[in-house]
Design an enzyme around this catalytic site. Sequence first.
Site, PDB file in Angstrom:
ATOM      1  N   ASP A 159     -12.164   7.323   3.792  1.00  0.00           N
ATOM      2  CA  ASP A 159     -10.939   6.996   4.474  1.00  0.00           C
ATOM      3  C   ASP A 159     -10.641   5.618   4.483  1.00  0.00           C
ATOM      4  OD1 ASP A 159      -8.713   7.424   6.328  1.00  0.00           O
ATOM      5  OD2 ASP A 159      -9.809   7.564   8.044  1.00  0.00           O
ATOM      6  N   LYS A 219     -10.210  12.706   8.895  1.00  0.00           N
ATOM      7  CA  LYS A 219     -10.011  11.934   9.908  1.00  0.00           C
ATOM      8  C   LYS A 219      -9.906  13.200  11.116  1.00  0.00           C
ATOM      9  CE  LYS A 219      -6.634   8.636   8.656  1.00  0.00           C
ATOM     10  NZ  LYS A 219      -7.485   7.385   8.923  1.00  0.00           N
ATOM     11  N   ARG A 269      -7.767  -0.239   0.561  1.00  0.00           N
ATOM     12  CA  ARG A 269      -8.494  -1.333  -0.079  1.00  0.00           C
ATOM     13  C   ARG A 269      -8.883  -0.878  -1.440  1.00  0.00           C
ATOM     14  NH1 ARG A 269     -13.028  -1.899   4.352  1.00  0.00           N
ATOM     15  NH2 ARG A 269     -11.170  -0.870   5.713  1.00  0.00           N
ATOM     16  N   LYS A 285       0.767  -1.251  -0.216  1.00  0.00           N
ATOM     17  CA  LYS A 285       0.231   0.113  -0.021  1.00  0.00           C
ATOM     18  C   LYS A 285       0.676   1.247  -0.054  1.00  0.00           C
ATOM     19  CE  LYS A 285      -3.218   2.585   2.941  1.00  0.00           C
ATOM     20  NZ  LYS A 285      -4.246   2.314   4.150  1.00  0.00           N
TER      21      LYS A 285
HETATM   22  N1  BES Z   1      -4.351   4.216   6.941  1.00  0.00           N
HETATM   23  C1  BES Z   1      -5.651   3.888   7.846  1.00  0.00           C
HETATM   24  C2  BES Z   1      -5.260   2.736   8.853  1.00  0.00           C
HETATM   25  C3  BES Z   1      -4.293   3.245   9.849  1.00  0.00           C
HETATM   26  C4  BES Z   1      -4.750   3.710  11.143  1.00  0.00           C
HETATM   27  C5  BES Z   1      -3.019   2.928   9.679  1.00  0.00           C
HETATM   28  C6  BES Z   1      -3.897   3.894  12.076  1.00  0.00           C
HETATM   29  C7  BES Z   1      -2.232   3.191  10.841  1.00  0.00           C
HETATM   30  C8  BES Z   1      -2.666   3.733  12.216  1.00  0.00           C
HETATM   31  C9  BES Z   1      -6.589   3.412   6.915  1.00  0.00           C
HETATM   32  O1  BES Z   1      -6.847   3.761   5.541  1.00  0.00           O
HETATM   33  C10 BES Z   1      -7.862   3.965   7.551  1.00  0.00           C
HETATM   34  O2  BES Z   1      -8.018   4.745   7.746  1.00  0.00           O
HETATM   35  N2  BES Z   1      -8.671   2.804   7.978  1.00  0.00           N
HETATM   36  C11 BES Z   1      -9.947   2.961   8.430  1.00  0.00           C
HETATM   37  C12 BES Z   1     -11.161   2.059   7.822  1.00  0.00           C
HETATM   38  C13 BES Z   1     -12.237   2.330   8.232  1.00  0.00           C
HETATM   39  C14 BES Z   1     -12.821   3.804   7.559  1.00  0.00           C
HETATM   40  C15 BES Z   1     -13.237   1.255   7.719  1.00  0.00           C
HETATM   41  C16 BES Z   1      -9.995   2.722  10.007  1.00  0.00           C
HETATM   42  O3  BES Z   1      -9.108   1.672  10.288  1.00  0.00           O
HETATM   43  O4  BES Z   1     -10.487   3.282  10.790  1.00  0.00           O
HETATM   44 ZN    ZN Z   2      -4.801   4.610   4.757  1.00  0.00          ZN
HETATM   45 MN    MN Z   3      -7.482   5.802   5.519  1.00  0.00          MN
END
Ligand code: BES
Ligand code: ZN
Ligand code: MN
Length: 478
Positions: free
Chosen positions: A327, A256, A331, A244
């Site tokens: 966010d 965020k 994927r 990724k």
């Molecule tokens: N990059 C983030 C995941 C992440 C969170 C990595 C904290 C490192 C530290 C990912 O793109 C993300 O935002 N995931 C969301 C998914 C959700 C919106 C379904 C998450 O995990 O909150």
């Molecule tokens: Zn991310």
């Molecule tokens: Mn994200």
Amino acid sequence: MEFKIQQKQTSKNEAYIIDDEKKLSSIAGLTKDELAFISASFVAEQTVVTINRPGGFVFIYLLKNKKSDAQTFDTCRKGGAELCGLCNKHKLAEVTLANLSAIPNAALLVAEGMALANYQFLKYRTEAKKIAHTLAIIYFTKTSATLKDVTQLSATIDAIYKARTLVNEPLSFLSAEQLSREIAAMGKESGFKVTIFNKARIEKEKMGGLLSVNRGSIQPPTFTIMEYVPKKALNKKPIVLVGKGVVYDTGGLSLKPTLNSMDRMKSDMGGAALVSGAMYAIAKMQLPLHVIALVPATDNRPGQEAYVPGDVITMMSGKTVEVLNTDAEGRMILGDALEWAKRYKPELVVDFATLTGAASVAIGEHGIVCMGTADEETKKAFRDSGNRQYERLVEYPLWDEYGEQIKSDIADIKNVGGPSGGAITAGKFLEHFTDYPWMHFDIAGVSFATSKKGYLPIGGTAYGMRMLLDFLTHYGKA
Ligand code: BES
Ligand code: ZN
Ligand code: MN
């Protein structure tokens, strides 16, 4: 960091690894006073004892055996980190490791820990020269390591340093295009082929996931393909690595929360850094494996043109995705990369991604959440590598029921699966784009550290690299 096998006594500083105080008698030249001092220090629970002689330093590291080999090995790495700290504290440039313990690879493990701990990211520090670590060369006595060990260790450490630096570089330097250029430079240096797709080519290939995440950005996306072809490969069909490459994740329009949650989001390309670093090491070690690596890269921003919750995106595979949270972008870009991997008819596909906060919440920073459709033998090989390298794996199930959570009312699937089982529903989403044996590693919890822990520095850790390289080194050798 340079590693060398000592030819003649050139080093001024020596470090002896012992697992029993009795071994002290085999170290030449310790005076009675020094011996008493060492014993007293060990009684006081010190692990590394420092003797400061006018001609050079002598360090004695008393290694204690743990419950399992894996733990003992990691104790050696941690001891190495401590020794590294002492060398730098005393401004030493080199030290020779001599293994007097019963653990055959102890010197290598200690050296690995030293090198891992010696890393610094000083590019943006004006006083870089003043604060730079002095330790630059680790020597081994002839009986402490072989040339092959040293070459492998050196390639691994270089790969880890490169991956950490990529993670530490902020968006102000590391755009998607810059990431691709850095990968091209790594390919040139170590000997793997790099092809970079620009936005026009990505459009031509209809990578709808990558393009939609990029829509809010002011900089174009890239798709980077790396390939290493050895003279004689053990595998008939290639192994494909996918990383990724979100060079910054604001969340997009599903922004965020600003308080702290974006602070480390420059590290959202940790998977890309890991697989490119791995390619660098594979080429340096000249592993007898045909390996391809793919990095879809972009930042994720809430620009004017940004994709919005509710949008339906057609992925490169033709599958439609209802975006309910911008966010959940990782994927989206990985779906296209996993689809692209199909054209190689791969033997195995392995992806690394800082994919979900859920994985990080579930098991924290002491391991990697993994899941996949590879056979049990492959899974066991990964697990064994994880244990040997102390970058351990926890396997989550890809049960059908989790797939229900990402069914959409208006498209084939949606990009979020609700509040529960977040790491798995993300994995289920990725599974839609695979038709080959596949493993997914969610490194969200481990790729970036906010405090120094043993041999892991603050910032990018490249956690998982040693596990992956260990797996590949053993691959196809039964
Ligand atoms: N990059 C983030 C995941 C992440 C969170 C990595 C904290 C490192 C530290 C990912 O793109 C993300 O935002 N995931 C969301 C998914 C959700 C919106 C379904 C998450 O995990 O909150
Ligand atoms: Zn991310
Ligand atoms: Mn994200």
